[in-house]
Scaffold this active site. Structure first.
Site, PDB file in Angstrom:
ATOM      1  N   ARG A  27       0.815  -1.225   0.000  1.00  0.00           N
ATOM      2  CA  ARG A  27       0.000   0.000   0.000  1.00  0.00           C
ATOM      3  C   ARG A  27       0.848   1.275   0.000  1.00  0.00           C
ATOM      4  O   ARG A  27       0.476   2.278   0.597  1.00  0.00           O
ATOM      5  CB  ARG A  27      -0.953   0.051   1.219  1.00  0.00           C
ATOM      6  CG  ARG A  27      -1.993  -1.048   1.234  1.00  0.00           C
ATOM      7  CD  ARG A  27      -3.224  -0.615   2.038  1.00  0.00           C
ATOM      8  NE  ARG A  27      -4.058  -1.772   2.315  1.00  0.00           N
ATOM      9  CZ  ARG A  27      -4.279  -2.257   3.537  1.00  0.00           C
ATOM     10  NH1 ARG A  27      -3.749  -1.682   4.593  1.00  0.00           N
ATOM     11  NH2 ARG A  27      -5.026  -3.309   3.706  1.00  0.00           N
ATOM     12  N   ARG A  31      -3.548   6.176   1.241  1.00  0.00           N
ATOM     13  CA  ARG A  31      -4.191   7.282   1.958  1.00  0.00           C
ATOM     14  C   ARG A  31      -3.288   8.031   2.927  1.00  0.00           C
ATOM     15  O   ARG A  31      -3.667   9.083   3.415  1.00  0.00           O
ATOM     16  CB  ARG A  31      -5.411   6.750   2.732  1.00  0.00           C
ATOM     17  CG  ARG A  31      -6.553   6.340   1.835  1.00  0.00           C
ATOM     18  CD  ARG A  31      -7.698   5.770   2.633  1.00  0.00           C
ATOM     19  NE  ARG A  31      -7.358   4.491   3.256  1.00  0.00           N
ATOM     20  CZ  ARG A  31      -8.131   3.846   4.123  1.00  0.00           C
ATOM     21  NH1 ARG A  31      -9.281   4.375   4.489  1.00  0.00           N
ATOM     22  NH2 ARG A  31      -7.764   2.690   4.626  1.00  0.00           N
ATOM     23  N   ARG A  40      -7.308  11.200  -5.448  1.00  0.00           N
ATOM     24  CA  ARG A  40      -8.525  10.419  -5.242  1.00  0.00           C
ATOM     25  C   ARG A  40      -9.754  11.339  -5.241  1.00  0.00           C
ATOM     26  O   ARG A  40     -10.792  10.992  -5.807  1.00  0.00           O
ATOM     27  CB  ARG A  40      -8.447   9.636  -3.928  1.00  0.00           C
ATOM     28  CG  ARG A  40      -9.744   8.892  -3.643  1.00  0.00           C
ATOM     29  CD  ARG A  40      -9.649   7.968  -2.454  1.00  0.00           C
ATOM     30  NE  ARG A  40     -10.983   7.622  -1.975  1.00  0.00           N
ATOM     31  CZ  ARG A  40     -11.258   6.577  -1.212  1.00  0.00           C
ATOM     32  NH1 ARG A  40     -10.298   5.775  -0.837  1.00  0.00           N
ATOM     33  NH2 ARG A  40     -12.484   6.335  -0.825  1.00  0.00           N
ATOM     34  N   ASP A  77      -6.997  -2.821  -6.789  1.00  0.00           N
ATOM     35  CA  ASP A  77      -7.586  -3.425  -5.594  1.00  0.00           C
ATOM     36  C   ASP A  77      -7.678  -4.930  -5.797  1.00  0.00           C
ATOM     37  O   ASP A  77      -7.822  -5.388  -6.935  1.00  0.00           O
ATOM     38  CB  ASP A  77      -8.981  -2.842  -5.331  1.00  0.00           C
ATOM     39  CG  ASP A  77      -9.499  -3.235  -3.958  1.00  0.00           C
ATOM     40  OD1 ASP A  77     -10.261  -4.213  -3.864  1.00  0.00           O
ATOM     41  OD2 ASP A  77      -9.120  -2.582  -2.974  1.00  0.00           O
ATOM     42  N   TYR A 154     -14.710 -12.437   0.789  1.00  0.00           N
ATOM     43  CA  TYR A 154     -15.444 -11.188   0.537  1.00  0.00           C
ATOM     44  C   TYR A 154     -16.725 -11.447  -0.252  1.00  0.00           C
ATOM     45  O   TYR A 154     -17.767 -10.842  -0.008  1.00  0.00           O
ATOM     46  CB  TYR A 154     -14.567 -10.189  -0.223  1.00  0.00           C
ATOM     47  CG  TYR A 154     -13.504  -9.541   0.611  1.00  0.00           C
ATOM     48  CD1 TYR A 154     -13.807  -8.491   1.480  1.00  0.00           C
ATOM     49  CD2 TYR A 154     -12.177  -9.946   0.537  1.00  0.00           C
ATOM     50  CE1 TYR A 154     -12.827  -7.873   2.244  1.00  0.00           C
ATOM     51  CE2 TYR A 154     -11.184  -9.347   1.297  1.00  0.00           C
ATOM     52  CZ  TYR A 154     -11.524  -8.312   2.153  1.00  0.00           C
ATOM     53  OH  TYR A 154     -10.549  -7.711   2.910  1.00  0.00           O
TER      54      TYR A 154
END
Length: 351
Positions: A27, A31, A40, A77, A154
């Site tokens: 990552r 963020r 973003r 992702d 998921y």
């Protein structure tokens, strides 16, 4: 394609000598970086950012402008495959990924098609191709996918889960149904990673985020067997060189020997494993990637440097170590602390 200026990461994956230990971060485009948050917000939301070739390329390169990293990783992702299968992926602020159409029944699984990356996920391979061009050979580019078991959790739960109650219920009460789902996912991942390699990815990593939630026997049957199938089905050589595969199971420290037997080139380690002990178990078979606890980045620079020194010392001398975090960098980390971490790895290992 331009010649690689920095091939330290590829050399370490092949367990060849390097001048200093290569480093990248899971990552690393994310963020915690203000420039990422700005891009973003320009894209509108996370999936719009993933699907915009120029912006996905931009955020992939952002950390390389800021830090002395030895690899770039495609910005995407792990849930692109279930999204392409029509499950309606969306993200709720602060709550993570969710699916509008979770997979719960035999009919649900029978309706799923194996993903054809060329038609279903061209935005990913377009991004890979553009990133390779824009890198101009600075560092290698990593492509990636989620593991079949992790994707299945998921898809069945409909979102992230603490106990995987629905997925484990299917695994234990309808194992043949779970195998049917995992098989479709494994074939989809093979197609997806091979398409990324053909578009220019020089290394691929399989993220088995939730393999560690399984029992010993269930891990081998429902997670590792499918990662083994993927490794066997991948393109092994492209552009005149080997294409290494990294397997990463979070919480996978019990299974390092079995993972190393898959034919992968490197194992990602989380922070619960001592890297020296891991090397003693499997080090002559595979390279090792890891494994500082991302939480260390919340402490002061001296503490971060001490942890880097401890891990380098534990690995010891010789080749085959790629430094990384034991999982992804978290959004609350000060970018200056990430720089301390990266610079310390290069400085200490060069000695």
């Amino acid at each position: 394609m331009s010649e690689l200026k920095n091939d330290r990461f590829l050399k370490a994956l092949a367990r060849q000598p390097v001048d200093r230990t290569p480093i990248w971060m899971m990552r690393q485009a994310g963020r915690y970086l203000p420039e990422y948050r700005a891009t973003r917000s320009q894209a509108g939301d996370f999936m719009s950012l993933c699907k915009n070739t120029e912006l996905a390329c931009e955020v992939t390169l952002q950390p390389l402008e800021r830090y002395d990293l030895d690899a770039a990783i495609l910005f995407s992702d792990i849930l692109t495959i279930p999204d392409a299968m029509g499950l309606g992926l969306y993200f709720e602020e602060g709550e993570g990924p969710k699916f509008r159409k979770p997979v719960r029944t035999e009919a649900d699984i029978e309706q799923l098609n194996v993903v054809d990356t060329a038609s279903d996920l061209a935005y990913v391979t377009d991004a890979v191709a553009m990133i390779r061009r824009e890198l101009h050979g600075r560092v290698p580019l990593i492509g990636f996918s989620g593991s079949p078991w992790t994707l299945a959790t998921y898809m069945i739960e409909g979102q992230s889960s603490r106990d995987f109650a629905r997925a484990k219920t299917m695994l234990y009460t309808q194992p043949e149904l779970m195998h049917q789902l995992l098989d479709k996912l494994a074939l989809s991942v093979i197609d997806y990673l091979n398409a990324q390699i053909s578009a220019g990815a020089q290394v691929v990593q399989i993220f088995d985020t939730w393999g560690g939630a399984l029992s010993h026997a269930a891990y081998l049957e429902f997670s590792l067997a499918y990662m083994q199938k993927i490794v066997s089905g991948l393109i092994k050589h492209a552009e005149g060189r080997d294409v290494p595969v990294i397997l990463f199971t979070k919480g996978g420290g019990h299974w390092l020997e079995a993972m190393a037997e898959t034919g992968c080139d490197a194992l990602g380690l989380d922070w619960t494993v001592d890297i020296g002990a891991a090397r003693a178990r499997v080090g002559n078979q595979v390279a090792l990637q890891g494994n500082m606890d991302p939480a260390v980045l919340r402490s002061d620079p001296a503490r971060i440097e001490a942890e880097v020194a401890t891990i380098l010392q534990s690995f010891g001398t010789g080749s085959g170590h790629i430094f990384n975090l034991g999982h992804g960098i978290t959004p609350d980390i000060d970018p200056a602390h990430a720089k301390v971490f990266i610079d310390a790895v290069h400085r200490f290992s060069a000695r």
